[in-house]
Scaffold this active site. Structure first.
Site, PDB file in Angstrom:
ATOM      1  N   CYS A   1       3.990   1.352   4.032  1.00 53.15           N
ATOM      2  CA  CYS A   1       3.023   0.461   3.402  1.00 53.15           C
ATOM      3  C   CYS A   1       2.191   1.136   2.308  1.00 53.15           C
ATOM      4  O   CYS A   1       2.705   1.443   1.259  1.00 53.15           O
ATOM      5  CB  CYS A   1       2.157  -0.200   4.475  1.00 53.15           C
ATOM      6  SG  CYS A   1       1.461  -1.777   3.894  1.00 53.15           S
TER       7      CYS A   1
ATOM      8  N   LYS B   1       2.641   8.163   8.879  1.00 57.82           N
ATOM      9  CA  LYS B   1       2.044   7.652   7.633  1.00 57.82           C
ATOM     10  C   LYS B   1       1.001   8.613   7.056  1.00 57.82           C
ATOM     11  O   LYS B   1       0.043   8.985   7.739  1.00 57.82           O
ATOM     12  CB  LYS B   1       1.403   6.288   7.894  1.00 57.82           C
ATOM     13  CG  LYS B   1       0.902   5.558   6.646  1.00 57.82           C
ATOM     14  CD  LYS B   1       0.366   4.167   7.032  1.00 57.82           C
ATOM     15  CE  LYS B   1      -0.022   3.323   5.829  1.00 57.82           C
ATOM     16  NZ  LYS B   1      -0.478   1.977   6.237  1.00 57.82           N
TER      17      LYS B   1
ATOM     18  N   GLU C   1       6.008  -2.353   9.389  1.00 56.11           N
ATOM     19  CA  GLU C   1       5.051  -1.405   9.965  1.00 56.11           C
ATOM     20  C   GLU C   1       4.524  -1.987  11.289  1.00 56.11           C
ATOM     21  O   GLU C   1       4.331  -3.205  11.395  1.00 56.11           O
ATOM     22  CB  GLU C   1       3.898  -1.263   8.952  1.00 56.11           C
ATOM     23  CG  GLU C   1       2.757  -0.362   9.343  1.00 56.11           C
ATOM     24  CD  GLU C   1       1.658  -0.353   8.260  1.00 56.11           C
ATOM     25  OE1 GLU C   1       1.653  -1.230   7.368  1.00 56.11           O
ATOM     26  OE2 GLU C   1       0.804   0.552   8.313  1.00 56.11           O
TER      27      GLU C   1
HETATM   28  C1  ACM Z   1      -1.198  -1.156   4.742  1.00 56.45           C
HETATM   29  O1  ACM Z   1      -1.032   0.033   4.479  1.00 56.45           O
HETATM   30  N1  ACM Z   1      -0.845  -1.645   5.917  1.00 56.45           N
HETATM   31  C2  ACM Z   1      -1.756  -2.090   3.753  1.00 56.45           C
END
Ligand code: ACM
Length: 267
Positions: free
Chosen positions: A146, A113, A42
Site C-alpha cells: 500500500c 511494510k 493488505e
Molecule cells: C495504506 O497504506 N493502507 C493506505
C-alpha cells in the site's frame, strides 16, 4: 520473448475480525482462478481499522505457522499458483503489517511494510525486513504494501533487485495511487499488480474509512491492462510476458537503470 504468465488479483470486502469467514471467501474465489501469480489485499483476512493494541495482538499471527499463511499455502498447492497476501504478523512483542509469498511448494517469504500509514503507526512496528525480490520461476516478484507506493524508493529498490513484477497488496483510501502506479511502472519498466479492497470500516467511533477498489495490473510501458471498479468484488487475471520488464533500454542512447547517477543523489 518469454513465456506467457497469468497474473491477477482478488478485490473483495474483508469483514473486520472475521478471519475464518474471510479465509473461506478467499478459498472459494481462488477455486475459480487460473493464475500463476495471484495478489490479495493488505490485511486481507483481519481487516484494517484496529481500535486497540490488544486487538492487533489478538488478530496478528506468527509467520509461517499462523492460520492465514497455512490456508494460503494449502490453496497455492491445490491451485498451483503463487499467492502474495497481506496479514498482521506477530513476532514476540512486535506486530508488523506484513505480506507473505507462498507457492505450490510452500512458504516462500515475508515482507514487513516499510512505510506505515496514519494510525498503523500506533499499532505496528515499522518493517525491518527490507525490500525483497523472489524468483518464482516464471518471473522475479518483488513485494511492497500500500502506502509504500508514496515513496518511489520502494519500487526503485525492487527494480534494482531485478523485479519483473511488483506485487502490491493494498487497503487504499486516498485517490492517487492507481494513477501513480502507472508512473512507478514506467520509471522502472516493471509490471505491477495492485490488489485493493472495497467496502468501508468505521470502528469504535472513528471516522469512516472507505476503500477505493480500482485494483489494477499495469505494464512496464505504463499501460493499464485492467482496472477494477470502485465498489464491486473483482477477480481479474491477465496474460503478460514478464520478459517485457527486462528490456531496460529506452532508446539507442538511454538505458533506464544504467543511466542513473547515484553519486549525485545524496543519501
Ligand atoms: C495504506 O497504506 N493502507 C493506505
Amino acid at each position: 520473448k518469454g513465456d506467457i504468465m497469468r497474473v491477477g488479483y482478488l478485490q473483495f470486502d474483508t469483514v473486520f475480525g472475521e478471519v475464518a469467514h474471510n479465509l473461506d471467501l478467499i478459498t472459494a474465489r481462488l477455486e475459480e482462478a487460473e493464475a500463476d501469480l495471484l495478489v490479495l489485499p493488505e490485511l486481507c483476512a483481519s481487516g484494517y481499522q484496529f481500535v486497540s493494541q490488544e486487538e492487533v495482538f489478538r488478530l496478528a499471527e506468527p509467520v509461517p505457522d499462523g492460520a492465514t499463511t497455512k490456508r494460503l499455502v494449502e490453496i497455492a498447492a491445490r491451485r498451483g499458483m503463487t499467492i502474495v497476501a497481506g496479514l498482521p504478523e506477530r513476532d514476540g512483542r512486535h506486530c508488523f503489517n506484513s505480506a507473505v509469498v507462498v507457492g505450490p511448494r510452500g512458504f516462500i517469504g515475508c515482507y514487513r511494510k516499510t512505510h506505515l500509514f496514519f494510525e498503523e503507526t500506533l499499532w505496528f512496528t515499522p518493517g525491518d525486513s527490507g525490500f525483497h525480490v523472489w524468483d518464482i520461476g516464471m518471473a522475479k516478484v518483488g513485494v511492497m504494501i500500500c502506502f509504500d507506493w508514496y515513496y518511489p524508493e520502494s519500487a526503485r529498490t525492487l527494480a534494482l533487485q531485478g523485479a519483473d513484477i511488483i506485487a502490491h497488496p493494498s487497503n487504499l483510501v486516498l485517490p492517487h495511487c492507481p494513477d501513480s502506479m502507472v508512473t512507478r511502472c514506467l520509471e522502472n519498466r516493471v509490471f505491477s499488480v495492485t490488489a485493493n479492497r472495497i467496502g468501508s470500516e468505521a470502528r469504535g467511533g472513528k471516522d469512516r474509512l472507505t476503500f477505493i477498489g480500482m485494483s489494477e495490473v499495469v505494464s512496464p510501458r505504463g499501460r493499464i491492462l485492467h482496472r477494477a471498479p470502485r465498489e464491486t468484488e473483482d477477480l481479474t487475471i491477465v496474460e503478460i510476458d514478464p520478459a517485457e520488464a527486462r528490456i531496460k533500454a529506452l532508446n539507442d542512447y538511454n538505458d533506464l537503470l544504467r543511466d542513473r547517477r547515484p553519486a549525485l543523489y545524496g543519501d
